[in-house]
Design an enzyme around this catalytic site. Structure first.
Site, PDB file in Angstrom:
ATOM      1  N   GLU A 158     -17.298  25.149 -14.304  1.00  0.00           N
ATOM      2  CA  GLU A 158     -17.560  26.590 -14.301  1.00  0.00           C
ATOM      3  C   GLU A 158     -17.005  27.206 -13.029  1.00  0.00           C
ATOM      4  OE1 GLU A 158     -22.072  26.897 -13.336  1.00  0.00           O
ATOM      5  OE2 GLU A 158     -21.871  25.349 -14.864  1.00  0.00           O
ATOM      6  N   LYS A 217     -16.914  29.061  -9.402  1.00  0.00           N
ATOM      7  CA  LYS A 217     -17.741  29.105  -8.204  1.00  0.00           C
ATOM      8  C   LYS A 217     -17.763  30.559  -7.750  1.00  0.00           C
ATOM      9  CE  LYS A 217     -18.539  26.723  -3.802  1.00  0.00           C
ATOM     10  NZ  LYS A 217     -19.417  27.728  -3.361  1.00  0.00           N
ATOM     11  N   ASP A 266     -18.378  33.835  -5.796  1.00  0.00           N
ATOM     12  CA  ASP A 266     -18.409  34.056  -4.355  1.00  0.00           C
ATOM     13  C   ASP A 266     -19.371  35.205  -4.057  1.00  0.00           C
ATOM     14  OD1 ASP A 266     -17.812  33.766  -1.740  1.00  0.00           O
ATOM     15  OD2 ASP A 266     -15.844  34.724  -1.838  1.00  0.00           O
ATOM     16  N   TYR A 294     -26.712  30.315 -13.495  1.00  0.00           N
ATOM     17  CA  TYR A 294     -26.037  29.107 -13.963  1.00  0.00           C
ATOM     18  C   TYR A 294     -26.843  27.831 -13.800  1.00  0.00           C
ATOM     19  CZ  TYR A 294     -24.920  29.510  -9.001  1.00  0.00           C
ATOM     20  OH  TYR A 294     -25.013  29.686  -7.653  1.00  0.00           O
ATOM     21  N   LYS A 351     -12.491  24.043  -3.972  1.00  0.00           N
ATOM     22  CA  LYS A 351     -12.274  25.396  -3.428  1.00  0.00           C
ATOM     23  C   LYS A 351     -10.788  25.738  -3.432  1.00  0.00           C
ATOM     24  CE  LYS A 351     -15.239  26.359   0.002  1.00  0.00           C
ATOM     25  NZ  LYS A 351     -16.042  27.513   0.440  1.00  0.00           N
ATOM     26  N   CYS A 360       1.173  53.278  25.711  1.00  0.00           N
ATOM     27  CA  CYS A 360       0.462  53.730  24.516  1.00  0.00           C
ATOM     28  C   CYS A 360       1.392  54.523  23.593  1.00  0.00           C
ATOM     29  CB  CYS A 360      -0.731  54.599  24.927  1.00  0.00           C
ATOM     30  SG  CYS A 360      -1.596  55.293  23.508  1.00  0.00           S
ATOM     31  N   CYS A 411      -0.073  58.381  23.571  1.00  0.00           N
ATOM     32  CA  CYS A 411      -0.119  59.282  24.725  1.00  0.00           C
ATOM     33  C   CYS A 411       0.805  58.845  25.861  1.00  0.00           C
ATOM     34  CB  CYS A 411      -1.556  59.400  25.244  1.00  0.00           C
ATOM     35  SG  CYS A 411      -2.129  57.913  26.086  1.00  0.00           S
ATOM     36  N   CYS A 427      -5.458  51.188  25.953  1.00  0.00           N
ATOM     37  CA  CYS A 427      -4.918  52.392  26.569  1.00  0.00           C
ATOM     38  C   CYS A 427      -6.045  52.961  27.434  1.00  0.00           C
ATOM     39  CB  CYS A 427      -4.506  53.402  25.498  1.00  0.00           C
ATOM     40  SG  CYS A 427      -4.241  55.041  26.198  1.00  0.00           S
ATOM     41  N   CYS A 449      -6.242  60.812  25.147  1.00  0.00           N
ATOM     42  CA  CYS A 449      -5.483  60.148  24.093  1.00  0.00           C
ATOM     43  C   CYS A 449      -6.157  60.512  22.769  1.00  0.00           C
ATOM     44  CB  CYS A 449      -5.488  58.643  24.357  1.00  0.00           C
ATOM     45  SG  CYS A 449      -4.558  57.697  23.162  1.00  0.00           S
TER      46      CYS A 449
HETATM   47  S1  IVH Z   1     -24.610  24.834  -8.717  1.00  0.00           S
HETATM   48  C1  IVH Z   1     -27.221  21.661  -6.803  1.00  0.00           C
HETATM   49  N1  IVH Z   1     -22.832  26.414  -9.746  1.00  0.00           N
HETATM   50  O1  IVH Z   1     -22.272  27.486  -4.277  1.00  0.00           O
HETATM   51  C2  IVH Z   1     -26.176  22.589  -7.276  1.00  0.00           C
HETATM   52  N2  IVH Z   1     -23.413  26.700  -7.461  1.00  0.00           N
HETATM   53  O2  IVH Z   1     -22.134  25.342  -2.170  1.00  0.00           O
HETATM   54  C3  IVH Z   1     -26.610  23.976  -7.253  1.00  0.00           C
HETATM   55  N3  IVH Z   1     -22.278  28.581  -6.387  1.00  0.00           N
HETATM   56  O3  IVH Z   1     -25.597  27.494  -3.151  1.00  0.00           O
HETATM   57  C4  IVH Z   1     -25.548  24.956  -7.258  1.00  0.00           C
HETATM   58  N4  IVH Z   1     -21.122  29.223  -8.140  1.00  0.00           N
HETATM   59  O4  IVH Z   1     -24.671  29.602  -4.175  1.00  0.00           O
HETATM   60  C5  IVH Z   1     -23.525  26.077  -8.645  1.00  0.00           C
HETATM   61  N5  IVH Z   1     -21.295  27.797 -10.809  1.00  0.00           N
HETATM   62  C6  IVH Z   1     -21.983  27.465  -9.725  1.00  0.00           C
HETATM   63  C7  IVH Z   1     -21.854  28.159  -8.507  1.00  0.00           C
HETATM   64  C8  IVH Z   1     -22.585  27.731  -7.397  1.00  0.00           C
HETATM   65  C9  IVH Z   1     -21.397  29.463  -6.865  1.00  0.00           C
HETATM   66  C10 IVH Z   1     -22.781  28.566  -4.999  1.00  0.00           C
HETATM   67  C11 IVH Z   1     -24.267  28.465  -4.891  1.00  0.00           C
HETATM   68  C12 IVH Z   1     -24.560  27.265  -4.054  1.00  0.00           C
HETATM   69  C13 IVH Z   1     -23.262  27.045  -3.371  1.00  0.00           C
HETATM   70  C14 IVH Z   1     -23.114  25.576  -3.080  1.00  0.00           C
END
Ligand code: IVH
Length: 693
Positions: free
Chosen positions: A113, A115, A117, A224, A315, A409, A412, A427, A433
């Site tokens: 899935e 990740k 942000d 999730y 990542k 600068c 000025c 400056c 300025c």
């Molecule tokens: S699972 C024990 N699934 O990444 C596993 N985490 O570095 C629990 N995060 O604290 C997390 N997307 O905030 C999981 N699809 C995803 C995620 C996810 C983002 C974040 C989450 C976690 C951090 C771990």
């Protein structure tokens, strides 16, 4: 309608509204018009007002916020919130997969899935009702941000279908990119610093004390991870399907937000797909998470130091591209700091066309030996502003010579200086300025400083160029007669020639009222507003609280200042140097004469007028001009008394948006007048002014 019938109707409305909310926000398939939705919501609001005893903390009417949290309560997590081990390297994903095969002795099923942000949260549900939501905190103890989470439309307050009696669900709160961009456009228009990235902005939003402000931010949330005893599924994939059935926004196979595989190729395919496609998502992701699907294996596989062995995050590397450096432009900030900006041959990177990028400072340019005409590597990470990270040596070099940093600068012409141990050139011509002076005024009026509304960048620049506001003390000399009808040049949004714009009655009044209200701003923010180099919000607060008033700060030695928490030599010397300048001391005197708060003392010195003497005033709801503390300070400064509850002794109620129905009813029943914040300011200003300090 009697109370019982009202109760039934309320329950029915809540059910219907929750259903429509889910269809609109989670499924993106509304089945009624916005107008019809608002109509139902209004009916519910009315009933809750009439029967305050029946109001439910999970009612859809609570989504607009209004609850104020003074301090987020610390609550231990029932199960720790773990982190994930992560890697930037495909090879390590292969090794991880092989290791798991060996450990368990048979091939596994994997779920991949995104990740997300954003900011991790954990939500607790009991009997299908949202009970509370916590931040991650240190993983063991989180903070209760329930009031703020209730404002997020994709977090269901009441579940659907067959859900477990009690469980936790974890996920990520994020700010969609379009919302983030809009927010920054607004900030730019108000002359405020843009927010750095959606993640930080989401984190900041969730920590707002005023939930109505959070509601305005339009946060979103993917969930999730379901945790609990005796859950009705054996695999992670099923848990997501169930979560979606209960009404959560959980990732589904549609659009490959989640996918199952049994092979390493399947995993790699998913990773590579999203490495390319991520820029087309409406929100930020920073990688892909791979999890073992069979939940019974989770305990068996166990943990490393602080992350489970059954999951790993891949990542993405920041996106980079090489393009020609056409020139270097130097910008002068409000503190005189010079920042070099790369002018690039426009190039497409991570979803947008990039024409400019940060070059940091002179040392960086020298270290990387960046020359005009070079091809340079440009990187876009989480921040909105891309940066130059090096020269692309696969391309022919540009200029034969090293780049020569400017010595004067660009605005000025003053000779630049560079302080010992600092990376940036400055400056020194602070007083004459233009960008420094205009920048200082813009900083002074910005929302986190004096919060003077009704003054955009163009107006500030216009007032400066006309000689009407040369420094911040001049703001307090502005009058209706001076402002009415004056003309400014406003930039044309479509890039055409500038248009003429003139100040009209309403905007003049608005501005003067904003200036007047700023006199109630607490001393620590006034100190921040002065724009002393290195004195940010936190440092200003610490200094103001430690020293108590501006005269004590002006008289303090650098050593004395350095005894304050967070104040080191650099800051202390900067404060000393600011206050040793006679022009600055003069500025402080003028601000004092105008009635600004230059001391944190709560008694004597802060009384600005007697306009509200003898009045007992209750404030309720959320305000636009003032924060709650500010409006209370404002009332007290003008001689009024702030009281918490309405009684026959109350003289006035100042109501903001979303004033509680119970309070309104009470005020009406005892016949206390209810006024708005504008009316309060008008009331104060209409009284003859009497200086009592
Ligand atoms: S699972 C024990 N699934 O990444 C596993 N985490 O570095 C629990 N995060 O604290 C997390 N997307 O905030 C999981 N699809 C995803 C995620 C996810 C983002 C974040 C989450 C976690 C951090 C771990």
């Amino acid at each position: 309608m009697n109370e019982q019938q009202a109760g039934q109707r309320i329950a029915e409305l809540i059910r219907e509204l929750n259903e429509h909310n889910h269809r609109y926000y989670v499924l993106n398939r509304p089945t009624i018009s916005d107008e019809a939705f608002d109509h139902l919501l209004h009916e519910l609001e009315q009933l809750e007002k009439l029967y305050p005893g029946l109001a439910d903390s999970n009612s859809p009417t609570r989504r607009v916020g209004g609850d104020i949290t003074d301090k987020f309560e610390k609550v231990p997590h029932e199960r720790p919130m773990l982190s994930l081990s992560n890697t930037y390297n495909e090879e390590e994903i292969r090794e991880w997969e092989e290791r798991l095969n060996k450990l368990t002795g048979h091939p596994l099923e994997y779920v991949m899935e995104l990740k997300y942000d954003g900011v991790a949260v954990s939500l607790l549900y009991e009997k299908g009702q949202f009970v509370r939501g916590l931040t991650r905190g240190d993983g063991t103890v989180g903070e209760d941000i329930s009031a703020n989470l209730r404002t997020i439309r994709t977090i269901p307050l009441q579940l659907r279908g067959h859900f477990p009696e009690r469980f936790e669900i974890r996920g990520e709160v994020f700010l969609p990119r379009t919302v983030f961009d809009d927010l920054n456009r607004e900030r730019a228009a108000a002359g405020e610093e843009p927010y750095a990235n959606p993640r930080n902005t989401a984190a900041g939003s969730l920590k707002q004390q005023d939930s109505a402000e959070v509601a305005r931010r339009k946060l979103d949330c993917y969930l999730y991870f379901v945790l609990g005893d005796r859950l009705p599924f054996d695999t992670h994939f099923e848990s997501l399907t169930h979560a979606a059935d209960w009404g959560f926004k959980a990732p589904t196979s549609a659009n490959r937000l989640v996918e199952k595989t049994t092979t390493i190729e399947g995993i790699m395919n998913y990773i590579r797909f999203w490495d390319q496609e991520r820029f087309n998502l409406p929100f930020d992701i920073d990688g892909v998470v791979v999890k073992v699907n069979q939940m019974r294996l989770w305990d068996e596989l166990g943990m490393t130091a602080k992350s489970p062995r059954w999951a790993i995050a891949y990542k993405f590397k920041a996106a980079t591209v090489s393009t020609r450096l056409n020139g270097i432009q130097y910008q002068v900030g409000r503190t005189g700091a010079i920042t070099p900006v790369a002018q690039l041959e426009p190039i497409f990177l991570a979803g947008t066309t990039v024409k400019r990028a940060s070059l940091h400072n002179a040392d960086q340019i020298t270290k990387l030996d960046i020359r005009i005409g070079d091809h340079v590597w440009v990187e876009k990470g989480g921040e909105i502003i891309p940066k130059v990270i090096g020269v692309d040596h696969t391309q022919p070099r540009g200029s034969q010579e090293h780049h020569r940093y400017i010595s004067h600068c660009p605005e000025c012409g003053a000779a630049l200086i560079r302080l010992e141990g600092e990376a940036l050139h400055y400056c020194p011509n602070e007083r004459n300025c233009r960008p420094q002076q205009v920048g200082k005024i813009e900083h002074f009026i910005s929302r986190r400083a004096m919060n003077i509304e009704g003054l955009g960048s163009e107006t500030v620049a216009g007032l400066y160029d006309k000689g009407l506001v040369q420094n911040v003390a001049d703001l307090y000399q502005l009058t209706y007669e001076i402002l009415i009808g004056i003309e400014f040049e406003a930039e044309d949004e479509e890039g055409g020639p500038p248009r003429k714009r003139s100040m009209q009655d309403k905007s003049v009044r608005n501005l003067l009222q904003g200036i007047e209200a700023s006199k109630a701003i607490p001393f620590e923010r006034v100190l921040f507003a002065l724009g002393i180099r290195h004195v940010g919000e936190t440092v200003a607060r610490k200094i103001a609280r430690a020293m108590g008033n501006v005269d004590a700060i002006a008289a303090a030695s650098a050593e004395q200042l350095m005894t304050i928490e967070e104040v080191g030599e650099k800051i202390a010397l900067s404060v000393r140097s600011w206050f040793s300048d006679p022009d600055n001391r003069d500025l402080v005197d003028r601000l004092r004469e105008s009635g600004l708060r230059l001391s944190s003392d709560t008694e004597v010195s802060e009384v600005l007028s007697t306009a509200l003497v003898g009045k007992s005033i209750v404030v309720s709801g959320v305000f636009t001009r003032f924060s709650r503390d500010e409006i209370k300070a404002y009332i007290e400064q003008h001689g009024g008394k702030v009281s918490g509850s309405i009684s026959s002794k109350t003289s006035l109620v100042v109501a903001g948006d979303d004033m509680g129905p119970a309070k309104r009813q009470k005020a009406e029943s005892v016949g206390v007048p209810i006024i708005t914040e504008e009316q309060l300011v008008k009331l104060v200003e209409s009284q003859p002014r009497e200086q009592t300090t």
